[in-house]
Design a protein around this motif. Structure first.
Motif, PDB file in Angstrom:
ATOM      1  N   GLY A  22       0.815  -1.208   0.000  1.00 10.23           N
ATOM      2  CA  GLY A  22       0.000   0.000   0.000  1.00 10.23           C
ATOM      3  C   GLY A  22       0.852   1.264   0.000  1.00 10.23           C
ATOM      4  O   GLY A  22       0.542   2.239  -0.703  1.00 10.23           O
ATOM      5  N   THR A  23       1.948   1.249   0.752  1.00  6.18           N
ATOM      6  CA  THR A  23       2.820   2.423   0.807  1.00  6.18           C
ATOM      7  C   THR A  23       3.495   2.670  -0.532  1.00  6.18           C
ATOM      8  O   THR A  23       3.589   3.812  -1.004  1.00  6.18           O
ATOM      9  CB  THR A  23       3.881   2.238   1.907  1.00  6.18           C
ATOM     10  N   VAL A  24       3.963   1.587  -1.161  1.00  7.79           N
ATOM     11  CA  VAL A  24       4.618   1.728  -2.466  1.00  7.79           C
ATOM     12  C   VAL A  24       3.640   2.251  -3.505  1.00  7.79           C
ATOM     13  O   VAL A  24       3.974   3.133  -4.308  1.00  7.79           O
ATOM     14  CB  VAL A  24       5.223   0.369  -2.894  1.00  7.79           C
ATOM     15  N   MET A  25       2.411   1.737  -3.484  1.00 14.55           N
ATOM     16  CA  MET A  25       1.429   2.217  -4.445  1.00 14.55           C
ATOM     17  C   MET A  25       1.006   3.658  -4.158  1.00 14.55           C
ATOM     18  O   MET A  25       0.628   4.391  -5.071  1.00 14.55           O
ATOM     19  CB  MET A  25       0.213   1.299  -4.460  1.00 14.55           C
ATOM     20  N   ASN A  26       1.084   4.079  -2.899  1.00 13.98           N
ATOM     21  CA  ASN A  26       0.851   5.494  -2.598  1.00 13.98           C
ATOM     22  C   ASN A  26       1.898   6.371  -3.271  1.00 13.98           C
ATOM     23  O   ASN A  26       1.603   7.469  -3.760  1.00 13.98           O
ATOM     24  CB  ASN A  26       0.882   5.728  -1.091  1.00 13.98           C
ATOM     25  N   LEU A  27       3.141   5.877  -3.293  1.00 12.88           N
ATOM     26  CA  LEU A  27       4.203   6.622  -3.974  1.00 12.88           C
ATOM     27  C   LEU A  27       3.905   6.787  -5.459  1.00 12.88           C
ATOM     28  O   LEU A  27       4.299   7.785  -6.072  1.00 12.88           O
ATOM     29  CB  LEU A  27       5.540   5.903  -3.797  1.00 12.88           C
ATOM     30  N   ALA A  28       3.210   5.798  -6.042  1.00 13.51           N
ATOM     31  CA  ALA A  28       2.902   5.867  -7.467  1.00 13.51           C
ATOM     32  C   ALA A  28       1.830   6.902  -7.771  1.00 13.51           C
ATOM     33  O   ALA A  28       1.785   7.437  -8.884  1.00 13.51           O
ATOM     34  CB  ALA A  28       2.452   4.488  -7.974  1.00 13.51           C
ATOM     35  N   GLY A  29       0.956   7.202  -6.813  1.00 11.44           N
ATOM     36  CA  GLY A  29      -0.132   8.132  -7.082  1.00 11.44           C
ATOM     37  C   GLY A  29      -0.015   9.473  -6.405  1.00 11.44           C
ATOM     38  O   GLY A  29      -0.584  10.460  -6.892  1.00 11.44           O
ATOM     39  N   TRP A  30       0.717   9.538  -5.314  1.00 13.54           N
ATOM     40  CA  TRP A  30       0.798  10.770  -4.531  1.00 13.54           C
ATOM     41  C   TRP A  30       1.334  11.980  -5.302  1.00 13.54           C
ATOM     42  O   TRP A  30       0.784  13.091  -5.190  1.00 13.54           O
ATOM     43  CB  TRP A  30       1.657  10.495  -3.290  1.00 13.54           C
ATOM     44  N   PRO A  31       2.376  11.830  -6.147  1.00  8.43           N
ATOM     45  CA  PRO A  31       2.897  13.032  -6.813  1.00  8.43           C
ATOM     46  C   PRO A  31       1.939  13.646  -7.825  1.00  8.43           C
ATOM     47  O   PRO A  31       2.176  14.759  -8.295  1.00  8.43           O
ATOM     48  CB  PRO A  31       4.170  12.522  -7.515  1.00  8.43           C
ATOM     49  N   PHE A  32       0.866  12.934  -8.177  1.00  6.85           N
ATOM     50  CA  PHE A  32       0.015  13.397  -9.278  1.00  6.85           C
ATOM     51  C   PHE A  32      -1.305  13.967  -8.775  1.00  6.85           C
ATOM     52  O   PHE A  32      -2.275  14.049  -9.515  1.00  6.85           O
ATOM     53  CB  PHE A  32      -0.235  12.240 -10.246  1.00  6.85           C
ATOM     54  N   MET A  33      -1.347  14.327  -7.482  1.00  8.47           N
ATOM     55  CA  MET A  33      -2.570  14.900  -6.931  1.00  8.47           C
ATOM     56  C   MET A  33      -2.773  16.340  -7.367  1.00  8.47           C
ATOM     57  O   MET A  33      -3.884  16.858  -7.319  1.00  8.47           O
ATOM     58  CB  MET A  33      -2.522  14.846  -5.395  1.00  8.47           C
ATOM     59  N   GLY A  34      -1.724  17.014  -7.770  1.00  8.84           N
ATOM     60  CA  GLY A  34      -1.847  18.422  -8.140  1.00  8.84           C
ATOM     61  C   GLY A  34      -2.158  19.259  -6.916  1.00  8.84           C
ATOM     62  O   GLY A  34      -1.540  19.136  -5.862  1.00  8.84           O
ATOM     63  N   THR A  35      -3.144  20.113  -7.028  1.00 16.95           N
ATOM     64  CA  THR A  35      -3.507  21.015  -5.936  1.00 16.95           C
ATOM     65  C   THR A  35      -4.780  20.575  -5.230  1.00 16.95           C
ATOM     66  O   THR A  35      -5.420  21.380  -4.557  1.00 16.95           O
ATOM     67  CB  THR A  35      -3.689  22.436  -6.477  1.00 16.95           C
ATOM     68  N   MET A  36      -5.179  19.286  -5.385  1.00 13.16           N
ATOM     69  CA  MET A  36      -6.427  18.835  -4.765  1.00 13.16           C
ATOM     70  C   MET A  36      -6.350  18.924  -3.250  1.00 13.16           C
ATOM     71  O   MET A  36      -7.334  19.207  -2.585  1.00 13.16           O
ATOM     72  CB  MET A  36      -6.735  17.397  -5.201  1.00 13.16           C
ATOM     73  N   ALA A  37      -5.198  18.628  -2.669  1.00 12.30           N
ATOM     74  CA  ALA A  37      -5.044  18.680  -1.218  1.00 12.30           C
ATOM     75  C   ALA A  37      -3.675  19.286  -0.935  1.00 12.30           C
ATOM     76  O   ALA A  37      -2.680  18.582  -0.842  1.00 12.30           O
ATOM     77  CB  ALA A  37      -5.177  17.292  -0.609  1.00 12.30           C
ATOM     78  N   SER A  38      -3.618  20.585  -0.814  1.00  8.03           N
ATOM     79  CA  SER A  38      -2.343  21.285  -0.785  1.00  8.03           C
ATOM     80  C   SER A  38      -1.484  20.926   0.420  1.00  8.03           C
ATOM     81  O   SER A  38      -0.266  20.979   0.349  1.00  8.03           O
ATOM     82  CB  SER A  38      -2.586  22.799  -0.808  1.00  8.03           C
ATOM     83  N   ASP A  39      -2.120  20.552   1.531  1.00 10.42           N
ATOM     84  CA  ASP A  39      -1.341  20.281   2.732  1.00 10.42           C
ATOM     85  C   ASP A  39      -0.603  18.944   2.670  1.00 10.42           C
ATOM     86  O   ASP A  39       0.387  18.766   3.381  1.00 10.42           O
ATOM     87  CB  ASP A  39      -2.251  20.299   3.967  1.00 10.42           C
ATOM     88  N   ILE A  40      -1.097  17.996   1.879  1.00 11.55           N
ATOM     89  CA  ILE A  40      -0.482  16.677   1.840  1.00 11.55           C
ATOM     90  C   ILE A  40      -0.019  16.291   0.436  1.00 11.55           C
ATOM     91  O   ILE A  40       0.538  15.216   0.251  1.00 11.55           O
ATOM     92  CB  ILE A  40      -1.451  15.598   2.366  1.00 11.55           C
ATOM     93  N   ALA A  41      -0.243  17.152  -0.548  1.00 14.46           N
ATOM     94  CA  ALA A  41       0.163  16.841  -1.917  1.00 14.46           C
ATOM     95  C   ALA A  41       1.663  17.051  -2.098  1.00 14.46           C
ATOM     96  O   ALA A  41       2.319  17.761  -1.324  1.00 14.46           O
ATOM     97  CB  ALA A  41      -0.611  17.704  -2.901  1.00 14.46           C
ATOM     98  N   PHE A  42       2.202  16.436  -3.115  1.00  7.22           N
ATOM     99  CA  PHE A  42       3.615  16.592  -3.453  1.00  7.22           C
ATOM    100  C   PHE A  42       3.870  18.016  -3.918  1.00  7.22           C
ATOM    101  O   PHE A  42       3.167  18.557  -4.761  1.00  7.22           O
ATOM    102  CB  PHE A  42       3.997  15.592  -4.539  1.00  7.22           C
ATOM    103  N   ASP A  43       4.901  18.616  -3.344  1.00 10.94           N
ATOM    104  CA  ASP A  43       5.302  19.972  -3.717  1.00 10.94           C
ATOM    105  C   ASP A  43       6.652  19.888  -4.410  1.00 10.94           C
ATOM    106  O   ASP A  43       7.669  19.609  -3.768  1.00 10.94           O
ATOM    107  CB  ASP A  43       5.397  20.860  -2.479  1.00 10.94           C
ATOM    108  N   PRO A  44       6.702  20.080  -5.729  1.00 13.14           N
ATOM    109  CA  PRO A  44       7.977  19.929  -6.442  1.00 13.14           C
ATOM    110  C   PRO A  44       9.030  20.946  -6.024  1.00 13.14           C
ATOM    111  O   PRO A  44      10.207  20.766  -6.346  1.00 13.14           O
ATOM    112  CB  PRO A  44       7.581  20.108  -7.916  1.00 13.14           C
ATOM    113  N   HIS A  45       8.640  21.991  -5.311  1.00 22.07           N
ATOM    114  CA  HIS A  45       9.597  23.013  -4.905  1.00 22.07           C
ATOM    115  C   HIS A  45      10.035  22.857  -3.450  1.00 22.07           C
ATOM    116  O   HIS A  45      10.870  23.638  -2.981  1.00 22.07           O
ATOM    117  CB  HIS A  45       8.993  24.403  -5.107  1.00 22.07           C
TER     118      HIS A  45
END
Length: 291
Positions: free
Chosen positions: A204-227
Protein backbone atom coordinates in the motif's frame (compact mmCIF):
# COMPACT_ATOMS: atom_id res chain seq x y z
CA UNK A 1 31.78 -82.44 24.48
CA UNK A 2 32.19 -78.86 23.35
CA UNK A 3 29.21 -76.64 23.75
CA UNK A 4 27.58 -75.41 20.57
CA UNK A 5 28.11 -71.67 20.24
CA UNK A 6 24.95 -69.61 20.26
CA UNK A 7 24.00 -68.11 16.93
CA UNK A 8 25.02 -64.48 16.64
CA UNK A 9 22.27 -62.06 17.33
CA UNK A 10 21.52 -59.59 14.58
CA UNK A 11 20.12 -56.17 15.15
CA UNK A 12 17.82 -54.84 12.50
CA UNK A 13 19.39 -51.81 10.90
CA UNK A 14 17.38 -48.66 11.28
CA UNK A 15 16.29 -47.13 8.01
CA UNK A 16 18.10 -43.91 7.29
CA UNK A 17 16.23 -40.76 8.17
CA UNK A 18 14.53 -39.27 5.15
CA UNK A 19 16.37 -36.34 3.69
CA UNK A 20 14.56 -33.02 3.88
CA UNK A 21 12.50 -32.25 0.83
CA UNK A 22 14.36 -30.15 -1.69
CA UNK A 23 12.51 -26.92 -2.45
CA UNK A 24 10.76 -26.94 -5.78
CA UNK A 25 11.40 -24.13 -8.24
CA UNK A 26 8.84 -24.05 -11.04
CA UNK A 27 10.69 -21.06 -12.48
CA UNK A 28 14.43 -20.81 -11.84
CA UNK A 29 16.15 -17.44 -11.97
CA UNK A 30 19.21 -17.90 -14.15
CA UNK A 31 21.86 -15.28 -14.94
CA UNK A 32 19.94 -13.53 -17.72
CA UNK A 33 16.59 -13.47 -15.95
CA UNK A 34 18.21 -12.42 -12.67
CA UNK A 35 19.99 -9.55 -14.42
CA UNK A 36 16.73 -8.48 -16.07
CA UNK A 37 14.94 -8.68 -12.72
CA UNK A 38 17.59 -6.51 -11.05
CA UNK A 39 17.36 -4.01 -13.91
CA UNK A 40 13.58 -3.72 -13.77
CA UNK A 41 13.70 -3.49 -9.97
CA UNK A 42 16.23 -0.66 -10.16
CA UNK A 43 14.08 1.20 -12.68
CA UNK A 44 11.05 0.49 -10.51
CA UNK A 45 12.74 2.00 -7.44
CA UNK A 46 13.45 5.14 -9.44
CA UNK A 47 9.90 5.17 -10.81
CA UNK A 48 8.40 4.90 -7.33
CA UNK A 49 10.85 7.07 -5.43
CA UNK A 50 11.69 9.85 -7.87
CA UNK A 51 9.92 12.53 -5.73
CA UNK A 52 12.63 11.98 -3.10
CA UNK A 53 15.45 11.51 -5.62
CA UNK A 54 14.91 14.39 -8.05
CA UNK A 55 16.10 17.84 -6.90
CA UNK A 56 13.37 20.51 -6.63
CA UNK A 57 14.66 22.39 -9.66
CA UNK A 58 14.75 19.34 -11.97
CA UNK A 59 12.63 19.10 -15.09
CA UNK A 60 11.06 15.88 -13.81
CA UNK A 61 9.65 17.69 -10.78
CA UNK A 62 8.40 20.45 -13.03
CA UNK A 63 6.37 17.92 -15.03
CA UNK A 64 5.09 15.90 -12.08
CA UNK A 65 1.63 15.36 -13.53
CA UNK A 66 3.10 13.93 -16.76
CA UNK A 67 5.43 11.50 -14.99
CA UNK A 68 3.06 8.47 -14.97
CA UNK A 69 3.17 8.35 -18.75
CA UNK A 70 6.96 8.50 -18.68
CA UNK A 71 7.16 5.57 -16.29
CA UNK A 72 4.42 3.57 -18.04
CA UNK A 73 7.26 2.29 -20.23
CA UNK A 74 8.16 0.15 -17.21
CA UNK A 75 5.55 -2.29 -18.49
CA UNK A 76 7.83 -3.10 -21.43
CA UNK A 77 10.63 -4.01 -19.02
CA UNK A 78 8.25 -6.15 -16.97
CA UNK A 79 7.22 -8.10 -20.04
CA UNK A 80 10.91 -8.49 -20.93
CA UNK A 81 11.85 -9.87 -17.51
CA UNK A 82 8.93 -12.31 -17.56
CA UNK A 83 9.87 -13.46 -21.07
CA UNK A 84 13.53 -13.83 -20.07
CA UNK A 85 12.59 -15.82 -16.99
CA UNK A 86 10.33 -18.15 -18.94
CA UNK A 87 12.75 -18.67 -21.83
CA UNK A 88 15.80 -19.29 -19.65
CA UNK A 89 14.13 -21.57 -17.14
CA UNK A 90 12.59 -23.75 -19.82
CA UNK A 91 9.13 -23.32 -18.35
CA UNK A 92 7.31 -26.52 -19.21
CA UNK A 93 3.62 -27.11 -19.86
CA UNK A 94 3.00 -28.17 -16.25
CA UNK A 95 4.38 -24.93 -14.86
CA UNK A 96 2.51 -22.92 -17.49
CA UNK A 97 -0.72 -24.67 -16.51
CA UNK A 98 -0.14 -24.00 -12.80
CA UNK A 99 0.76 -20.39 -13.54
CA UNK A 100 -2.45 -19.97 -15.52
CA UNK A 101 -4.63 -21.58 -12.85
CA UNK A 102 -3.15 -19.57 -9.98
CA UNK A 103 -3.18 -16.30 -11.93
CA UNK A 104 -6.81 -16.84 -12.94
CA UNK A 105 -7.74 -17.69 -9.35
CA UNK A 106 -5.98 -14.60 -8.01
CA UNK A 107 -7.59 -12.38 -10.64
CA UNK A 108 -11.01 -13.81 -9.75
CA UNK A 109 -10.41 -13.22 -6.04
CA UNK A 110 -9.51 -9.57 -6.47
CA UNK A 111 -13.05 -8.25 -7.18
CA UNK A 112 -14.35 -9.99 -4.04
CA UNK A 113 -14.88 -7.14 -1.62
CA UNK A 114 -13.83 -4.71 -4.38
CA UNK A 115 -11.17 -3.40 -2.03
CA UNK A 116 -13.79 -2.40 0.56
CA UNK A 117 -12.03 -1.80 3.89
CA UNK A 118 -8.99 -3.52 2.38
CA UNK A 119 -10.67 -6.90 1.94
CA UNK A 120 -8.50 -8.29 -0.87
CA UNK A 121 -8.19 -12.08 -0.58
CA UNK A 122 -5.83 -12.41 -3.54
CA UNK A 123 -2.85 -11.39 -1.38
CA UNK A 124 -2.85 -14.48 0.81
CA UNK A 125 -2.87 -16.76 -2.24
CA UNK A 126 0.18 -15.02 -3.67
CA UNK A 127 2.02 -15.33 -0.35
CA UNK A 128 1.40 -19.08 -0.18
CA UNK A 129 2.17 -19.64 -3.87
CA UNK A 130 5.45 -17.74 -3.68
CA UNK A 131 6.36 -19.70 -0.56
CA UNK A 132 5.86 -23.10 -2.16
CA UNK A 133 6.99 -22.43 -5.73
CA UNK A 134 9.91 -20.09 -5.16
CA UNK A 135 10.80 -16.46 -5.82
CA UNK A 136 11.03 -16.75 -9.60
CA UNK A 137 7.57 -18.23 -9.93
CA UNK A 138 6.32 -15.74 -7.34
CA UNK A 139 7.49 -12.73 -9.33
CA UNK A 140 6.01 -14.03 -12.57
CA UNK A 141 2.75 -15.00 -10.83
CA UNK A 142 2.38 -11.63 -9.09
CA UNK A 143 2.93 -9.67 -12.31
CA UNK A 144 0.68 -11.88 -14.44
CA UNK A 145 -2.07 -11.97 -11.79
CA UNK A 146 -2.18 -8.18 -11.53
CA UNK A 147 -2.21 -7.84 -15.31
CA UNK A 148 -5.08 -10.33 -15.63
CA UNK A 149 -7.05 -8.72 -12.80
CA UNK A 150 -6.61 -5.29 -14.39
CA UNK A 151 -8.12 -6.62 -17.61
CA UNK A 152 -10.92 -8.28 -15.63
CA UNK A 153 -11.82 -5.21 -13.56
CA UNK A 154 -11.13 -2.55 -16.18
CA UNK A 155 -8.23 -1.18 -14.16
CA UNK A 156 -5.91 -0.59 -17.13
CA UNK A 157 -4.03 2.68 -16.94
CA UNK A 158 -0.61 4.22 -16.32
CA UNK A 159 -0.70 2.82 -12.78
CA UNK A 160 -0.86 -0.80 -13.99
CA UNK A 161 2.93 -1.24 -14.49
CA UNK A 162 3.47 -0.05 -10.92
CA UNK A 163 0.90 -2.56 -9.64
CA UNK A 164 2.48 -5.39 -11.61
CA UNK A 165 5.95 -4.65 -10.30
CA UNK A 166 4.80 -4.16 -6.69
CA UNK A 167 2.80 -7.38 -6.76
CA UNK A 168 5.74 -9.24 -8.30
CA UNK A 169 7.93 -8.03 -5.43
CA UNK A 170 5.22 -9.00 -2.94
CA UNK A 171 4.97 -12.62 -4.13
CA UNK A 172 8.71 -12.97 -4.74
CA UNK A 173 9.44 -11.92 -1.16
CA UNK A 174 7.40 -14.87 0.13
CA UNK A 175 9.62 -17.21 -1.88
CA UNK A 176 12.74 -15.69 -0.31
CA UNK A 177 11.63 -16.38 3.27
CA UNK A 178 13.88 -18.85 5.14
CA UNK A 179 13.10 -22.48 5.90
CA UNK A 180 11.30 -23.51 2.72
CA UNK A 181 12.48 -27.11 3.02
CA UNK A 182 12.21 -27.63 6.79
CA UNK A 183 9.84 -25.16 8.44
CA UNK A 184 6.33 -26.54 8.71
CA UNK A 185 3.24 -26.29 10.87
CA UNK A 186 2.42 -23.41 13.18
CA UNK A 187 5.86 -21.83 12.91
CA UNK A 188 5.53 -21.57 9.14
CA UNK A 189 2.05 -20.08 9.40
CA UNK A 190 3.30 -17.48 11.87
CA UNK A 191 6.16 -16.62 9.51
CA UNK A 192 3.85 -16.30 6.50
CA UNK A 193 1.24 -14.38 8.48
CA UNK A 194 3.86 -11.93 9.76
CA UNK A 195 5.27 -11.48 6.28
CA UNK A 196 1.79 -10.98 4.82
CA UNK A 197 0.98 -8.33 7.41
CA UNK A 198 4.17 -6.32 6.81
CA UNK A 199 4.17 -6.81 3.03
CA UNK A 200 0.52 -5.74 2.72
CA UNK A 201 1.40 -2.43 4.36
CA UNK A 202 4.51 -2.14 2.19
CA UNK A 203 2.45 -2.73 -0.96
CA UNK A 204 0.00 0.00 0.00
CA UNK A 205 2.82 2.42 0.81
CA UNK A 206 4.62 1.73 -2.47
CA UNK A 207 1.43 2.22 -4.44
CA UNK A 208 0.85 5.49 -2.60
CA UNK A 209 4.20 6.62 -3.97
CA UNK A 210 2.90 5.87 -7.47
CA UNK A 211 -0.13 8.13 -7.08
CA UNK A 212 0.80 10.77 -4.53
CA UNK A 213 2.90 13.03 -6.81
CA UNK A 214 0.01 13.40 -9.28
CA UNK A 215 -2.57 14.90 -6.93
CA UNK A 216 -1.85 18.42 -8.14
CA UNK A 217 -3.51 21.02 -5.94
CA UNK A 218 -6.43 18.83 -4.77
CA UNK A 219 -5.04 18.68 -1.22
CA UNK A 220 -2.34 21.29 -0.78
CA UNK A 221 -1.34 20.28 2.73
CA UNK A 222 -0.48 16.68 1.84
CA UNK A 223 0.16 16.84 -1.92
CA UNK A 224 3.61 16.59 -3.45
CA UNK A 225 5.30 19.97 -3.72
CA UNK A 226 7.98 19.93 -6.44
CA UNK A 227 9.60 23.01 -4.91
CA UNK A 228 9.80 21.70 -1.33
CA UNK A 229 12.72 19.95 0.31
CA UNK A 230 12.93 16.18 0.76
CA UNK A 231 12.09 16.28 4.52
CA UNK A 232 9.07 18.50 3.83
CA UNK A 233 7.79 16.18 1.11
CA UNK A 234 8.42 13.15 3.32
CA UNK A 235 6.23 14.71 6.02
CA UNK A 236 3.56 15.42 3.39
CA UNK A 237 3.75 11.84 2.16
CA UNK A 238 3.34 10.37 5.65
CA UNK A 239 0.34 12.63 6.20
CA UNK A 240 -1.06 11.49 2.85
CA UNK A 241 -0.72 7.82 3.83
CA UNK A 242 -2.38 8.38 7.19
CA UNK A 243 -5.22 10.37 5.67
CA UNK A 244 -5.99 8.25 2.63
CA UNK A 245 -4.84 4.64 2.86
CA UNK A 246 -4.17 3.62 6.46
CA UNK A 247 -7.62 2.02 6.84
CA UNK A 248 -7.32 0.07 3.57
CA UNK A 249 -3.74 -1.04 4.28
CA UNK A 250 -4.69 -2.22 7.77
CA UNK A 251 -7.71 -4.10 6.42
CA UNK A 252 -5.60 -5.71 3.71
CA UNK A 253 -2.97 -6.76 6.24
CA UNK A 254 -5.50 -8.22 8.69
CA UNK A 255 -7.39 -10.00 5.89
CA UNK A 256 -4.14 -11.53 4.63
CA UNK A 257 -3.19 -12.77 8.10
CA UNK A 258 -6.64 -14.21 8.85
CA UNK A 259 -6.87 -16.08 5.54
CA UNK A 260 -3.28 -17.31 5.84
CA UNK A 261 -3.89 -18.75 9.30
CA UNK A 262 -7.34 -20.14 8.51
CA UNK A 263 -6.78 -21.54 5.01
CA UNK A 264 -2.99 -21.75 4.91
CA UNK A 265 -2.56 -25.39 5.99
CA UNK A 266 -4.99 -26.71 3.38
CA UNK A 267 -3.71 -24.47 0.58
CA UNK A 268 -0.05 -25.23 1.36
CA UNK A 269 -0.75 -28.98 1.32
CA UNK A 270 -2.58 -28.68 -1.99
CA UNK A 271 0.18 -26.62 -3.58
CA UNK A 272 2.93 -28.95 -2.36
CA UNK A 273 1.02 -32.02 -3.51
CA UNK A 274 0.53 -30.44 -6.93
CA UNK A 275 4.22 -29.57 -7.24
CA UNK A 276 5.28 -33.08 -6.27
CA UNK A 277 2.99 -34.60 -8.86
CA UNK A 278 4.03 -32.10 -11.50
CA UNK A 279 7.76 -32.79 -10.83
CA UNK A 280 8.76 -29.52 -12.47
CA UNK A 281 12.50 -30.20 -12.25
CA UNK A 282 12.36 -33.77 -13.58
CA UNK A 283 13.58 -34.08 -17.12
CA UNK A 284 11.04 -35.51 -19.53
CA UNK A 285 12.37 -38.41 -21.63
CA UNK A 286 10.74 -40.37 -24.42
CA UNK A 287 11.36 -44.02 -25.18
CA UNK A 288 12.35 -44.92 -28.68
CA UNK A 289 9.68 -46.77 -30.71
CA UNK A 290 9.80 -50.49 -30.06
CA UNK A 291 11.99 -50.17 -26.96
Amino acid sequence: MTPTPAPPTTTAARPPAPAPARPTHAVRLGPRSLAALLLVSAVGIVAFGWPFLAPPASQLSAHAEDAPWLFAGLLVLLVAVVAATISESGLGPKAVAMLGVLAATGAALRPIGAGTAGIEPMFFLLVLSGRVLGPGFGFVLGSVTMFASALLTGGVGPWMPFQMLAMGWFAMGAGLLPGRSRLRGRAELLLLGGYGFVAAFAYGTVMNLAGWPFMGTMASDIAFDPHASVPANLARFLAYCLATSMGWDLGRAVCTVVLTVALGPAVLRALRRATRRAAFETAVTFDAPGA
